[in-house]
Design a protein around this motif. Sequence first.
Motif, PDB file in Angstrom:
ATOM      1  N   ARG A 251       0.812  -1.258   0.080  1.00  0.00           N
ATOM      2  CA  ARG A 251      -0.135   0.036  -0.043  1.00  0.00           C
ATOM      3  C   ARG A 251       0.732   1.162   0.037  1.00  0.00           C
TER       4      ARG A 251
ATOM      5  N   GLU B  36       2.001   1.735  -3.368  1.00  0.00           N
ATOM      6  CA  GLU B  36       1.122   2.364  -4.321  1.00  0.00           C
ATOM      7  C   GLU B  36       0.989   3.998  -3.827  1.00  0.00           C
TER       8      GLU B  36
ATOM      9  N   LEU C  85       1.462   7.168  -6.417  1.00  0.00           N
ATOM     10  CA  LEU C  85       0.338   8.195  -6.523  1.00  0.00           C
ATOM     11  C   LEU C  85       0.896   9.743  -6.086  1.00  0.00           C
TER      12      LEU C  85
ATOM     13  N   GLN D 246      -7.095  11.682  -0.294  1.00  0.00           N
ATOM     14  CA  GLN D 246      -7.678  10.855  -1.398  1.00  0.00           C
ATOM     15  C   GLN D 246      -6.496   9.407  -1.821  1.00  0.00           C
TER      16      GLN D 246
ATOM     17  N   ARG E 143      -7.545   5.509  -1.680  1.00  0.00           N
ATOM     18  CA  ARG E 143      -7.186   4.854  -2.817  1.00  0.00           C
ATOM     19  C   ARG E 143      -6.407   3.387  -2.385  1.00  0.00           C
ATOM     20  N   THR E 144      -5.540   3.856  -1.462  1.00  0.00           N
ATOM     21  CA  THR E 144      -4.536   2.592  -1.455  1.00  0.00           C
ATOM     22  C   THR E 144      -4.966   1.842   0.022  1.00  0.00           C
TER      23      THR E 144
END
Length: 94
Positions: A38, A41, A45, A55, A59-60
């Motif tokens: 996570r 990622e 981002l 956000q 999203r993660t």
Amino acid sequence: MVQVADLARRSGTAPRTFARHFTQPAGTTPAHWLIRQRVAEAQRLLETTDLAVEQVAARTGFGTATMLRRHFARVVGVPPTSYRRTFAGSPAGA
């Protein structure tokens, strides 16, 4: 977002059995591995988007910006906003 219990269920094993079989070859617990995935990622981002930290957290799979900040700083060594500043204006961040 995927949880460790989901991984165990998908493998057809109990969570404790899954953790035991996962930890030996991976060298880490399923929970720590998932957090690192996570965070990776989140790094992507932060480097490639203008999404707000809240956000990115959603999203993660961290749920809240507070949880993202806590885990991100522990894994990467700096808070997400500092990490993003490092990539501001770089080709990867464009």
